[in-house]
Design a protein around this motif. Structure first.
Motif, PDB file in Angstrom:
ATOM      1  N   UNK A  52       0.825  -1.208   0.000  1.00 41.91           N
ATOM      2  CA  UNK A  52       0.000   0.000   0.000  1.00 41.91           C
ATOM      3  C   UNK A  52       0.860   1.260   0.000  1.00 41.91           C
ATOM      4  N   UNK A  53       1.964   1.237   0.740  1.00 41.59           N
ATOM      5  CA  UNK A  53       2.878   2.381   0.766  1.00 41.59           C
ATOM      6  C   UNK A  53       3.424   2.647  -0.633  1.00 41.59           C
ATOM      7  N   UNK A  54       3.757   1.586  -1.342  1.00 39.02           N
ATOM      8  CA  UNK A  54       4.305   1.749  -2.693  1.00 39.02           C
ATOM      9  C   UNK A  54       3.281   2.327  -3.669  1.00 39.02           C
ATOM     10  N   UNK A  55       2.003   2.076  -3.431  1.00 40.10           N
ATOM     11  CA  UNK A  55       0.960   2.518  -4.355  1.00 40.10           C
ATOM     12  C   UNK A  55       0.471   3.935  -4.099  1.00 40.10           C
ATOM     13  N   UNK A  56       0.622   4.427  -2.880  1.00 35.04           N
ATOM     14  CA  UNK A  56       0.066   5.743  -2.561  1.00 35.04           C
ATOM     15  C   UNK A  56       1.023   6.869  -2.948  1.00 35.04           C
ATOM     16  N   UNK A  57       0.435   7.989  -3.343  1.00 36.17           N
ATOM     17  CA  UNK A  57       1.203   9.185  -3.670  1.00 36.17           C
ATOM     18  C   UNK A  57       1.028  10.277  -2.623  1.00 36.17           C
ATOM     19  N   UNK A  58       0.084  10.090  -1.719  1.00 43.64           N
ATOM     20  CA  UNK A  58      -0.213  11.088  -0.692  1.00 43.64           C
ATOM     21  C   UNK A  58       0.812  10.962   0.446  1.00 43.64           C
ATOM     22  N   UNK A  59       1.575  12.014   0.739  1.00 45.27           N
ATOM     23  CA  UNK A  59       2.601  11.919   1.778  1.00 45.27           C
ATOM     24  C   UNK A  59       2.034  11.663   3.176  1.00 45.27           C
ATOM     25  N   UNK A  60       0.853  12.209   3.474  1.00 46.23           N
ATOM     26  CA  UNK A  60       0.246  11.983   4.788  1.00 46.23           C
ATOM     27  C   UNK A  60      -0.122  10.515   4.959  1.00 46.23           C
ATOM     28  N   UNK A  61      -0.777   9.949   3.954  1.00 49.03           N
ATOM     29  CA  UNK A  61      -1.172   8.542   4.004  1.00 49.03           C
ATOM     30  C   UNK A  61       0.066   7.659   4.080  1.00 49.03           C
ATOM     31  N   UNK A  62       1.091   8.008   3.309  1.00 55.38           N
ATOM     32  CA  UNK A  62       2.324   7.224   3.301  1.00 55.38           C
ATOM     33  C   UNK A  62       2.949   7.187   4.699  1.00 55.38           C
ATOM     34  N   UNK A  63       3.016   8.347   5.378  1.00 53.19           N
ATOM     35  CA  UNK A  63       3.579   8.391   6.735  1.00 53.19           C
ATOM     36  C   UNK A  63       2.749   7.550   7.701  1.00 53.19           C
ATOM     37  N   UNK A  64       1.439   7.647   7.576  1.00 48.16           N
ATOM     38  CA  UNK A  64       0.569   6.876   8.473  1.00 48.16           C
ATOM     39  C   UNK A  64       0.735   5.375   8.246  1.00 48.16           C
ATOM     40  N   UNK A  65       0.817   4.960   6.983  1.00 46.40           N
ATOM     41  CA  UNK A  65       1.018   3.545   6.679  1.00 46.40           C
ATOM     42  C   UNK A  65       2.377   3.053   7.163  1.00 46.40           C
ATOM     43  N   UNK A  66       3.405   3.869   7.005  1.00 50.03           N
ATOM     44  CA  UNK A  66       4.734   3.482   7.487  1.00 50.03           C
ATOM     45  C   UNK A  66       4.751   3.341   9.006  1.00 50.03           C
ATOM     46  N   UNK A  67       4.063   4.229   9.692  1.00 50.59           N
ATOM     47  CA  UNK A  67       3.976   4.131  11.151  1.00 50.59           C
ATOM     48  C   UNK A  67       3.250   2.857  11.552  1.00 50.59           C
TER      49      UNK A  67
END
Length: 63
Positions: free
Chosen positions: A17-32
């Motif tokens: 999911x992290x690889x597919x998203x372009x939204x930086x907020x969503x990416x940070x939340x998924x990484x956390x």
């Protein structure tokens, strides 16, 4: 306690999911979230004002 196979599968799904998203907020939340399941991810992202606001609201069951 979660078994290791479940944790591996969940981390793999979140990594995809992290690889597919372009939204930086969503990416940070998924990484956390991924850091909870993947032992290789040790560095957590710093908390933002939005994170702190979410943490301070609710009864805890929805977090």
């Amino acid at each position: 306690m979660l078994d290791s196979e479940f944790k591996k599968q969940r981390a793999h799904l979140l990594r995809e999911l992290v690889e597919k998203t372009n939204d930086p907020f969503i990416k940070r939340r998924l990484l956390a979230l991924m850091s909870r399941y993947d032992d290789r991810v040790s560095a957590r992202t710093p908390l933002t004002p939005v994170d702190l606001k979410f943490m301070s609201q609710g009864t805890g069951s929805e977090q």
